[in-house]
Design an enzyme around this catalytic site. Structure first.
Site, PDB file in Angstrom:
ATOM      1  N   CYS A   1      -5.532  -2.959   2.787  1.00 56.19           N
ATOM      2  CA  CYS A   1      -5.173  -2.809   4.290  1.00 56.19           C
ATOM      3  C   CYS A   1      -6.567  -2.993   4.985  1.00 56.19           C
ATOM      4  CB  CYS A   1      -4.680  -1.394   4.386  1.00 56.19           C
ATOM      5  SG  CYS A   1      -3.758  -1.221   6.152  1.00 56.19           S
TER       6      CYS A   1
ATOM      7  N   LYS B   1     -10.089   1.505  -2.367  1.00 50.62           N
ATOM      8  CA  LYS B   1     -10.056   1.132  -1.169  1.00 50.62           C
ATOM      9  C   LYS B   1     -11.678   1.621  -0.672  1.00 50.62           C
ATOM     10  CE  LYS B   1      -7.791   1.315   3.259  1.00 50.62           C
ATOM     11  NZ  LYS B   1      -6.531   1.973   4.142  1.00 50.62           N
TER      12      LYS B   1
ATOM     13  N   GLU C   1       0.909  -1.346  -0.047  1.00 51.44           N
ATOM     14  CA  GLU C   1       0.338   0.138   0.012  1.00 51.44           C
ATOM     15  C   GLU C   1       0.867   1.119  -0.042  1.00 51.44           C
ATOM     16  OE1 GLU C   1      -3.924   1.744   2.610  1.00 51.44           O
ATOM     17  OE2 GLU C   1      -2.466   0.545   3.722  1.00 51.44           O
TER      18      GLU C   1
END
Length: 366
Positions: free
Chosen positions: A240, A199, A125
């Site tokens: 994440c 995301k 990331e």
């Protein structure tokens, strides 16, 4: 009695974790042996019932559980990928304030991993920028415009085509329509952009005295779960914080994913507690592979990453991992184990569709 109980507990511990990991302090990466299927299937507990009796019991249970209703729409059959056995390269990289250096450094890491046999590359990331709000905006790229407007993805496209590999490109800050996104791009072996995952779950947390971070002050949340077909299988993408939401992983499994990839950068507070736990949970619950890739730890950064990039197998076993320094993990993925694990523990046939459902709204509305 005490010694007998202790002996039994020790045997159980060895059964559940037959390959305890050694200390990794002095290693840049380590590849661990796979969990032996025979060590589990040959255990006494699995031989208590005759095979015919166990099969009969299972069939009676399935007939009333309505497992086909536990996923709406019904779960897809696991597809047959072009490659069923291959090596993945997980590149845990250091990141600096020099964007050109970050891009060049990442390219070199990809080339090194490919030289060691990797057919799939996973990046961290925010590999092209320091993990800081000001840097996100300054380093953001217009991915859709491409070319000079997105030098990071232009490099990934060129390398994937030149080397004939699949790249799950970690994430970079994306600017689009006046908004910013934390975005992962997946490139196929011909250099084509196969998918772009923004995301979905933004990292907004407040642990007093430990860490407070509000990703939503910079980024807009993505709206689309991402499953992409590649030369190395069907891959579900999360970034994440996305790994904390089991519903997303369950949806990817129901869409026929072989592998979940999570570029990430867990911190020094939640990393030691949850990073490995969440990876193993997502793999075990859905009986598929999970690969994660973090940036390397930099104590001089305003955000210190935990590191510990990892590959987890479909029984929740750690197949390869590293510590917090910069490292390249090379590990083998073998999709034939998916059918074996799902046959040993037939969760898909035992779901209680008469009691609960996971609804994939996007598929339902198509």
């Amino acid at each position: 009695m005490k010694s007998a109980v202790s002996s039994s507990l020790l045997k159980l511990k060895n059964l559940l974790n037959p390959n305890p990991r050694p200390s990794l302090t002095s290693l840049t990466s380590v590849i661990l042996p796979k969990l032996s299927l025979s060590s589990i299937s040959n255990h006494t507990a699995f031989k208590l019932l005759p095979s015919s009796a166990a099969t009969s019991c299972l069939r009676r249970s399935i007939s009333s559980f309505k497992p086909e209703l536990a996923r709406v729409p019904s779960a897809l059959t696991l597809p047959q990928p072009p490659f069923t056995k291959f090596k993945i390269g997980v590149c845990q990289l250091s990141v600096t304030g020099d964007k050109k250096r970050n891009i060049s450094h990442t390219k070199n890491a990809i080339e090194e991993a490919v030289s060691k046999g990797a057919k799939l590359l996973l990046l961290p990331e925010m590999w092209n920028t320091p993990y800081a709000r000001g840097s996100f905006r300054a380093f953001a790229e217009d991915i859709d415009a491409g070319g000079d407007a997105s030098p990071s993805t232009a490099m990934l496209s060129d390398v994937s085509k030149r080397l004939g590999i699949t790249i799950v490109g970690g994430s970079i800050p994306e600017k689009s329509g006046g908004r910013f996104y934390n975005t992962c791009c997946v490139f196929g072996s011909h250099g084509e952009l196969l998918a772009k995952h923004r995301k979905i779950h933004l990292f907004d947390i407040d642990i007093p005295g430990k860490i407070t971070y509000m990703e939503s002050r910079t980024f807009t949340a993505g709206e689309t779960p991402t499953v992409v077909d590649t030369d190395v299988g069907r891959i579900g993408i999360g970034i994440c914080y996305d790994i904390r939401f089991q519903e997303l992983a369950m949806m990817y499994a129901a869409r026929g994913a072989h592998l979940l990839c999570y570029p990430g950068a867990f911190n020094m507070t939640t990393g030691p507690l949850h990073w490995e736990l969440l990876q193993r949970a997502r793999a075990t619950d859905n009986q598929l592979y999970v690969a994660t890739c973090s940036t390397a730890r930099d104590y001089g950064s305003c955000y210190v990453a935990w590191g510990h990039s990892t590959l987890v197998g479909p029984f929740g076993e750690i197949l390869a991992t590293t510590e917090h320094e910069e490292a390249i993990i090379i590990a083998e993925i073998d999709y034939s184990f998916l059918d074996q694990r799902r046959s040993n523990l037939p969760l898909n046939k035992q779901r209680r569709g008469d009691l609960y459902q996971l609804v994939d709204i996007q598929r339902l509305n198509k």
